[in-house]
Design an enzyme around this catalytic site. Sequence first.
Site, PDB file in Angstrom:
ATOM      1  N   GLN A 131      45.864  30.440 -29.838  1.00 17.24           N
ATOM      2  CA  GLN A 131      47.258  30.653 -29.466  1.00 17.24           C
ATOM      3  C   GLN A 131      47.358  31.051 -28.005  1.00 17.24           C
ATOM      4  O   GLN A 131      46.671  31.970 -27.550  1.00 17.24           O
ATOM      5  CB  GLN A 131      47.915  31.738 -30.318  1.00 17.24           C
ATOM      6  CG  GLN A 131      49.420  31.820 -30.034  1.00 17.24           C
ATOM      7  CD  GLN A 131      50.106  32.975 -30.693  1.00 17.24           C
ATOM      8  OE1 GLN A 131      49.905  34.121 -30.312  1.00 17.24           O
ATOM      9  NE2 GLN A 131      50.950  32.679 -31.678  1.00 17.24           N
TER      10      GLN A 131
ATOM     11  N   GLY B 174      56.146  36.980 -42.202  1.00 16.97           N
ATOM     12  CA  GLY B 174      56.819  38.262 -42.164  1.00 16.97           C
ATOM     13  C   GLY B 174      56.864  38.946 -43.517  1.00 16.97           C
ATOM     14  O   GLY B 174      57.494  38.452 -44.457  1.00 16.97           O
ATOM     15  N   ASP B 175      56.165  40.077 -43.640  1.00 18.98           N
ATOM     16  CA  ASP B 175      56.253  40.956 -44.818  1.00 18.98           C
ATOM     17  C   ASP B 175      55.615  40.397 -46.074  1.00 18.98           C
ATOM     18  O   ASP B 175      55.982  40.821 -47.185  1.00 18.98           O
ATOM     19  CB  ASP B 175      57.709  41.335 -45.113  1.00 18.98           C
ATOM     20  CG  ASP B 175      58.328  42.211 -44.043  1.00 18.98           C
ATOM     21  OD1 ASP B 175      57.566  42.801 -43.249  1.00 18.98           O
ATOM     22  OD2 ASP B 175      59.567  42.303 -43.991  1.00 18.98           O
TER      23      ASP B 175
ATOM     24  N   GLY C 192      50.218  38.253 -41.630  1.00 16.63           N
ATOM     25  CA  GLY C 192      49.800  39.070 -40.505  1.00 16.63           C
ATOM     26  C   GLY C 192      49.328  40.431 -40.959  1.00 16.63           C
ATOM     27  O   GLY C 192      48.200  40.615 -41.403  1.00 16.63           O
ATOM     28  N   ARG C 193      50.240  41.404 -40.886  1.00 13.47           N
ATOM     29  CA  ARG C 193      49.856  42.790 -41.160  1.00 13.47           C
ATOM     30  C   ARG C 193      49.347  42.996 -42.586  1.00 13.47           C
ATOM     31  O   ARG C 193      48.583  43.933 -42.844  1.00 13.47           O
ATOM     32  CB  ARG C 193      51.040  43.711 -40.872  1.00 13.47           C
ATOM     33  CG  ARG C 193      51.362  43.829 -39.379  1.00 13.47           C
ATOM     34  CD  ARG C 193      52.644  44.588 -39.125  1.00 13.47           C
ATOM     35  NE  ARG C 193      53.812  43.854 -39.627  1.00 13.47           N
ATOM     36  CZ  ARG C 193      55.015  44.403 -39.821  1.00 13.47           C
ATOM     37  NH1 ARG C 193      55.187  45.699 -39.593  1.00 13.47           N
ATOM     38  NH2 ARG C 193      56.019  43.663 -40.248  1.00 13.47           N
TER      39      ARG C 193
ATOM     40  N   CYS D 229      56.183  36.706 -29.688  1.00 12.72           N
ATOM     41  CA  CYS D 229      55.738  38.086 -29.470  1.00 12.72           C
ATOM     42  C   CYS D 229      56.888  38.928 -28.918  1.00 12.72           C
ATOM     43  O   CYS D 229      57.496  38.575 -27.915  1.00 12.72           O
ATOM     44  CB  CYS D 229      54.558  38.124 -28.504  1.00 12.72           C
ATOM     45  SG  CYS D 229      53.975  39.806 -28.184  1.00 12.72           S
TER      46      CYS D 229
END
Length: 343
Positions: free
Chosen positions: A79, A210-211, A233-234, A109
């Site tokens: 990326q 996301g989430d 991601g997280r 970002c």
Amino acid sequence: MTLCFSPVGNLQIGTVAVPGAVVLAPMAGITDAPLRRMALRYGASLAVSEMVAAGAFETGHEETVLRAEGAGVALHAVQLAGNEPESLARAARLAEAAGAALIDINMGCPAKRVTTGLAGSALLRDLDLATRLIAAVVGAVSVPVTLKTRLGWDGAATVAPELARRAETIGVQMITIHGRTRCQFYTGRADWAAIRAVKDVVSIPVLANGDLVAIEDATAMLAASGADGVMIGRGAQGRPWFPGQVASFLRTGRAPADPALAEQRDVLIELYEGWLGHYGRELGMRCARKHIGWSLASATASAGRSPDVAASWRRQLLTLEDPARVVTGIRDAYDDIGWREAA
């Protein structure tokens, strides 16, 4: 455990066939080569490098070059971020020459240090510049180009569908949408349903992001967004096996259990030694600290132990300066976390 699901096919990104549709997100300071190798070993369909600043990559900045490293990664995706078309094009050519099979452009970002330089999600306020950047990268390389972005800068200007339409026209082969605006950063809940507006205007694959932090989230995310796959991601922090668990679930309808604590321990030790080799001792130890904390939190959750147990061990391990003592401490921590299971 069996959950409600609809089977999801493989991703086709231009000429590149991806086995599955669950992608490990690019995360700055996190998705380095050791972590990507581990996530792929556990079944992630694809793992994208952490964000690489185009200008620094061009000049050979040592830490930036490490971010684009793909040693041992079978399908290497890099990326890039920047706001100058020629620079982004040169960086893309360098990444391709170094083995990248996919180039992803960061237009999502939200960090102030990135948006102040008119890169990342700041480009959602200048779609003409965003279009020129995409065209420069697509024209510079022969490998497929993908795009990761957000819904818009704020709720008053959700421009993702227009950006996606332009990107597909130029030649982008896949788009990932994080279901938040830039001004939301990571607060509130990602709006998975809003991603459907992007899916409705393009024919290339769309990933929802996301989430996604539990296996069952994948079904709800895909149903709400209409997306072709998901990006995690997280939810993968401290759990490099989690994207693979989601991929397995989307193939079979069965949710795999977490690895045994002994296996989780061995994964962390292998990663720790990988970071020391990748970055060198001092930088490697610093980079590993956040991962150790996340891994201990994941282990205590798997074992049904109090988060206080992880916090106590984290305080002990993160003050150690000798790598051998850290490894011994990791073994002791997992023995302590797992004592109830063994009893």
